[in-house]
Design a protein around this motif. Structure first.
Motif, mmCIF file in Angstrom:
data_model
loop_
_atom_site.group_PDB
_atom_site.id
_atom_site.type_symbol
_atom_site.label_atom_id
_atom_site.label_comp_id
_atom_site.label_asym_id
_atom_site.label_seq_id
_atom_site.Cartn_x
_atom_site.Cartn_y
_atom_site.Cartn_z
ATOM 1 N N GLY A 151 -45.846 -9.376 -41.986
ATOM 2 C CA GLY A 151 -46.032 -8.125 -42.162
ATOM 3 C C GLY A 151 -45.549 -7.720 -43.500
ATOM 4 O O GLY A 151 -45.986 -6.777 -44.291
ATOM 5 N N ARG A 152 -44.148 -8.187 -43.525
ATOM 6 C CA ARG A 152 -43.602 -7.716 -44.706
ATOM 7 C C ARG A 152 -44.275 -8.462 -45.905
ATOM 8 O O ARG A 152 -44.384 -7.726 -46.997
ATOM 9 C CB ARG A 152 -41.904 -8.332 -44.646
ATOM 10 N N ARG A 153 -44.302 -9.807 -45.999
ATOM 11 C CA ARG A 153 -44.894 -10.183 -46.979
ATOM 12 C C ARG A 153 -46.313 -9.749 -47.660
ATOM 13 O O ARG A 153 -46.868 -9.703 -48.555
ATOM 14 C CB ARG A 153 -45.170 -11.888 -46.853
ATOM 15 N N LEU A 154 -47.133 -9.156 -46.378
ATOM 16 C CA LEU A 154 -48.373 -8.423 -46.790
ATOM 17 C C LEU A 154 -48.117 -7.003 -47.142
ATOM 18 O O LEU A 154 -49.067 -6.469 -47.011
ATOM 19 C CB LEU A 154 -49.309 -8.883 -45.569
ATOM 20 N N ASP A 155 -47.071 -6.625 -47.151
ATOM 21 C CA ASP A 155 -46.799 -5.109 -47.590
ATOM 22 C C ASP A 155 -47.377 -4.413 -46.412
ATOM 23 O O ASP A 155 -48.094 -3.364 -46.869
ATOM 24 C CB ASP A 155 -47.301 -4.769 -48.591
ATOM 25 N N LEU A 156 -47.354 -4.731 -45.094
ATOM 26 C CA LEU A 156 -47.946 -3.829 -43.987
ATOM 27 C C LEU A 156 -46.836 -2.973 -43.473
ATOM 28 O O LEU A 156 -47.172 -2.140 -42.609
ATOM 29 C CB LEU A 156 -48.440 -4.850 -42.716
ATOM 30 N N ARG A 157 -45.461 -2.884 -43.872
ATOM 31 C CA ARG A 157 -44.442 -2.387 -43.262
ATOM 32 C C ARG A 157 -43.986 -1.064 -44.489
ATOM 33 O O ARG A 157 -42.952 -1.023 -44.883
ATOM 34 C CB ARG A 157 -43.273 -3.215 -42.938
ATOM 35 N N ASP A 158 -45.113 -0.339 -44.425
ATOM 36 C CA ASP A 158 -44.554 0.856 -45.275
ATOM 37 C C ASP A 158 -43.667 1.977 -45.018
ATOM 38 O O ASP A 158 -43.857 2.487 -43.697
ATOM 39 C CB ASP A 158 -46.335 1.748 -45.693
ATOM 40 N N PRO A 159 -42.662 2.121 -45.585
ATOM 41 C CA PRO A 159 -41.792 2.920 -45.238
ATOM 42 C C PRO A 159 -42.082 4.402 -45.079
ATOM 43 O O PRO A 159 -41.395 5.130 -44.414
ATOM 44 C CB PRO A 159 -40.536 2.596 -46.473
ATOM 45 N N ASP A 160 -43.214 4.670 -45.833
ATOM 46 C CA ASP A 160 -43.637 6.373 -45.608
ATOM 47 C C ASP A 160 -44.660 6.388 -44.605
ATOM 48 O O ASP A 160 -44.929 7.441 -44.453
ATOM 49 C CB ASP A 160 -44.327 6.546 -46.928
ATOM 50 N N ASP A 214 -59.192 -15.683 -43.606
ATOM 51 C CA ASP A 214 -57.711 -15.445 -42.614
ATOM 52 C C ASP A 214 -57.158 -16.726 -42.344
ATOM 53 O O ASP A 214 -57.515 -17.713 -42.809
ATOM 54 C CB ASP A 214 -58.076 -14.952 -41.581
ATOM 55 N N LEU A 215 -55.881 -16.413 -42.143
ATOM 56 C CA LEU A 215 -55.034 -17.827 -41.666
ATOM 57 C C LEU A 215 -54.487 -17.420 -40.120
ATOM 58 O O LEU A 215 -53.812 -16.340 -39.959
ATOM 59 C CB LEU A 215 -53.770 -17.830 -42.729
ATOM 60 N N MET A 216 -54.705 -18.456 -39.660
ATOM 61 C CA MET A 216 -53.997 -18.453 -38.060
ATOM 62 C C MET A 216 -52.772 -19.206 -38.068
ATOM 63 O O MET A 216 -52.738 -20.276 -38.419
ATOM 64 C CB MET A 216 -54.977 -18.840 -37.089
ATOM 65 N N LEU A 217 -51.750 -18.408 -37.427
ATOM 66 C CA LEU A 217 -50.417 -19.257 -37.128
ATOM 67 C C LEU A 217 -50.000 -19.398 -35.862
ATOM 68 O O LEU A 217 -50.086 -18.538 -35.256
ATOM 69 C CB LEU A 217 -49.390 -18.398 -38.126
ATOM 70 N N LEU A 218 -49.965 -20.480 -35.367
ATOM 71 C CA LEU A 218 -49.570 -20.850 -33.703
ATOM 72 C C LEU A 218 -48.237 -21.276 -33.568
ATOM 73 O O LEU A 218 -48.016 -22.230 -34.394
ATOM 74 C CB LEU A 218 -50.719 -21.522 -33.401
ATOM 75 N N GLU A 233 -54.267 -11.558 -41.980
ATOM 76 C CA GLU A 233 -55.520 -11.609 -42.548
ATOM 77 C C GLU A 233 -55.613 -11.851 -44.381
ATOM 78 O O GLU A 233 -54.480 -11.552 -45.004
ATOM 79 C CB GLU A 233 -55.933 -9.942 -42.777
ATOM 80 N N GLY A 234 -56.664 -12.484 -44.842
ATOM 81 C CA GLY A 234 -56.579 -12.719 -46.254
ATOM 82 C C GLY A 234 -55.712 -13.875 -46.769
ATOM 83 O O GLY A 234 -55.477 -13.877 -47.746
ATOM 84 N N CYS A 235 -55.121 -14.555 -45.816
ATOM 85 C CA CYS A 235 -54.119 -15.657 -45.975
ATOM 86 C C CYS A 235 -54.662 -17.022 -46.247
ATOM 87 O O CYS A 235 -54.042 -17.993 -46.151
ATOM 88 C CB CYS A 235 -52.913 -15.472 -45.337
ATOM 89 N N ALA A 236 -56.088 -17.223 -46.062
ATOM 90 C CA ALA A 236 -56.458 -18.646 -46.090
ATOM 91 C C ALA A 236 -56.128 -19.272 -47.503
ATOM 92 O O ALA A 236 -56.246 -20.493 -47.507
ATOM 93 C CB ALA A 236 -57.948 -18.447 -45.758
#
Ligand code: ASP
Length: 586
Positions: free
Chosen positions: A409-418, A385-389, A321-324
């Motif tokens: 997920g890591r780059r987009l900060d989606l892996r919140d440790p809390d 968005d950006l699709m990656l295949l 998401e949001g990586c276009a």
């Protein structure tokens, strides 16, 4: 006792009290007329004050002390003139009037403070000094609380803790055993348990009904980062239960630990089949803190003249998401990232869904805007968005896309440790084919029951049989796993046959268990959790080593006690380990 209080407990309300403290000298500061010492123990740090004017002898004595000296001081709790709000004891200091050196100390090889200058190896060698640091000690305290709360919960659920032996017998299944030569029985060996699996099943035959044990296990595997040759499991087994009962009981344990140890409530557990986990996340331990599920695109993309897709067994993609807006450079870097040997993809196809509704892709030569739009619809991509295949052999593509998903997920900060995403992955394959040895291996272990509806496939298509097995996964970490067990001798015999054992071999290795099944074995199942890993997850650390008081290094060595190490020739001889040649020579 040598002290009236510890170094973490005195507050402003204690001002005026006469106290005795013991601890280690963490730091001393001489400020002309005054000397201040930070005295540390397990509970905290208290400032000691020595006044040159009022007691010059004592102050001089204090100035001669070295770091990590063990001290006993008597003095009066006094309000500080310059307070330290970052320390719980920061409002007070002790005006010392008696000082005893309980022990001297050599200058420690690294600074024993929050920020240390000691490298990994040095701190491992002097682990007992590292343990003095709050950072390390607090991890052991967390571990203690985890163990205590585990025992509390399981005890309330009628589980009893039973110890099983550590000197057992080597078996060919599973990982490599650590073995212990027998002195009394020449040429024979004990093995250290990889887990108490067969013993806990025998306890069920013994009617124990609900067993657990926080227990050391040993596996002589090739070392990978963050793997310890000895580690601890919370090992559990229950009788007269279905899979649902087991899952519910241990969801209960997880929820209890989350609440009691982390103060986190409202934890929910999802369920996902192994097949779905692989199809949508490319992993049997998906991190479900974020979506970015895979979309398979084969029929949409094949047959358009793009060879890479046409020849692939699977074409699948994710939507970031949001990586276009990713630049050429970023995309090249990402392509190189998936091409690293650890990931192993041949290349990366990207499709930018621009804000203006147009598409820009790395395969514009083969696909027009309409086609790319259809891909976007399929993957759920929206403008921006950006699709990656990725494309290729099915399993490898899934695995690589799974890694890419985690990376994005890591780059987009989606892996919140809390945030905690918990699930059970179920219905694992029972067997795994090994090309090299041309035989099946049990994916979990040979005592795992197949799903009832799949038992008939054992003879014809064993590779398709699903196991009644499950893993607990939290934030993409496999915390534990278990299964409903086989408890009928004929099915257990069948299982060994599928695994390539002759009846004689099966009897020799596991006769004790199969015999026990003939004396009224109840239906049973259980689970084991990686206790060190669970502690690390709760402590917010990547490394299980931090949660083990005296861990081995990445080469499997204990560099503090220097082990493994050679043993005396006499000992070797006693253990019947000396070869003739050595005997001749020595
Ligand atoms: N003994 C198994 C293991 O160590 C867990 C279980 O099946 O309970 O992986």
């Amino acid at each position: 006792m040598l002290r009236t209080h510890h170094c973490g407990e005195l507050r402003i309300a204690d001002a005026g009290k006469e106290v005795t403290l013991c601890g280690w000298l963490q730091r001393a500061r001489d400020l002309g007329g005054m000397t201040f010492i930070d005295l540390r123990d397990r509970y905290g740090i208290t400032q000691l004050a020595f006044n040159m004017e009022t007691d010059s002898n004592l102050c001089k004595k204090a100035r001669e002390l070295g770091r990590e000296y063990v001290l006993q001081v008597k003095g009066q709790v006094t309000e500080r003139s310059s307070k330290n709000p970052r320390m719980p004891t920061g409002d007070i200091e002790i005006i010392v009037h008696e000082l005893h050196i309980l022990n001297e100390a050599q200058t420690p090889p690294f600074t024993i403070e929050e920020e240390t200058d000691g490298g990994d190896e040095l701190r491992m060698k002097y682990r007992y000094l590292d343990i003095r640091r709050e950072l390390v000690r607090s991890k052991l305290e967390l571990r203690h609380r985890m163990a205590l709360e585990t025992r509390k919960y399981l005890n309330e659920q009628q589980f009893i803790e039973v110890e099983t032996p550590v000197l057992i017998k080597s078996t060919p299944e599973g990982a490599r055993d650590f073995v212990v030569p027998s002195r009394m029985h020449a040429g024979q060996f004990y093995a250290l348990p990889q887990s108490p699996q067969t013993f806990k099943q025998l306890l069920m035959v013994g009617g124990i009904d609900r067993y657990f044990q926080i227990v050391k296990c040993f596996r002589d595997e090739d070392l990978r980062a963050d793997r310890q040759p000895e580690f601890t499991q919370i090992d559990c087994e229950m009788s007269f239960v279905t899979r649902e009962d087991v899952l519910n009981t241990f969801e209960g344990l997880a929820k209890h630990l989350f609440k009691a140890v982390k103060g986190v409530e409202g934890i929910r557990f999802d369920r996902m089949s192994y097949q779905d986990a692989m199809k949508y996340y490319g992993s049997d331990k998906p991190d479900t803190r974020f979506g970015m599920r895979f979309t398979e695109l084969d029929e949409l993309v094949k047959g358009q003249g793009f060879k890479v897709f046409d020849q692939a067994e699977l074409v699948a993609g994710i939507c970031a998401e949001g990586c276009a807006g990713y630049s050429r450079k970023q995309l090249d870097e990402l392509t190189q990232w998936v091409q690293r040997p650890q990931i192993g993809a041949k290349g990366l196809v990207y499709v930018k869904y621009n804000e203006d509704g147009s598409f820009k892709s790395s395969v514009d030569k083969f696909f027009d805007q309409e086609q790319l739009k259809a891909w976007a619809e399929r993957t759920g991509a929206r403008p921006g968005d950006l699709m990656l295949l990725l494309a290729g052999q099915k399993d490898a593509t899934r695995k690589a896309l799974g890694e890419l998903r985690l990376e994005m997920g890591r780059r987009l900060d989606l892996r919140d440790p809390d945030t905690y995403a918990c699930l059970w992955v179920t219905d694992f394959p029972l067997l795994e084919w090994d090309e090299e040895t041309q035989r099946f291996y049990a994916m979990h272990h040979p005592f795992t029951s197949p799903l009832k509806e799949d038992i008939e496939l054992l003879d014809t298509r064993p590779g398709e049989v699903r196991a009644n097995a499950y893993d607990m996964v939290i934030n993409g970490v496999e915390i534990g796993g278990g299964s409903i067990r086989i408890y009928h001798r004929p099915l257990q015999e069948k299982m060994f046959e599928v695994l390539g054992f002759t009846p004689e071999e099966a009897l020799k290795q596991f006769g004790f268990l199969m015999n026990a099944f003939q004396y009224g074995a109840p239906p049973h199942g259980g689970v084991a959790f990686g206790f060190d890993r669970w502690c690390a997850l709760f402590g917010g650390s990547e490394s299980i080593r931090d949660y083990i008081a005296f861990p081995k290094n990445n080469a499997g060595r204990d560099i503090m006690i220097d082990s493994p190490s050679p043993i005396d020739p006499m000992q070797l001889k006693e253990l019947h380990l000396k070869t003739d040649k050595q005997e001749g020579a020595g």
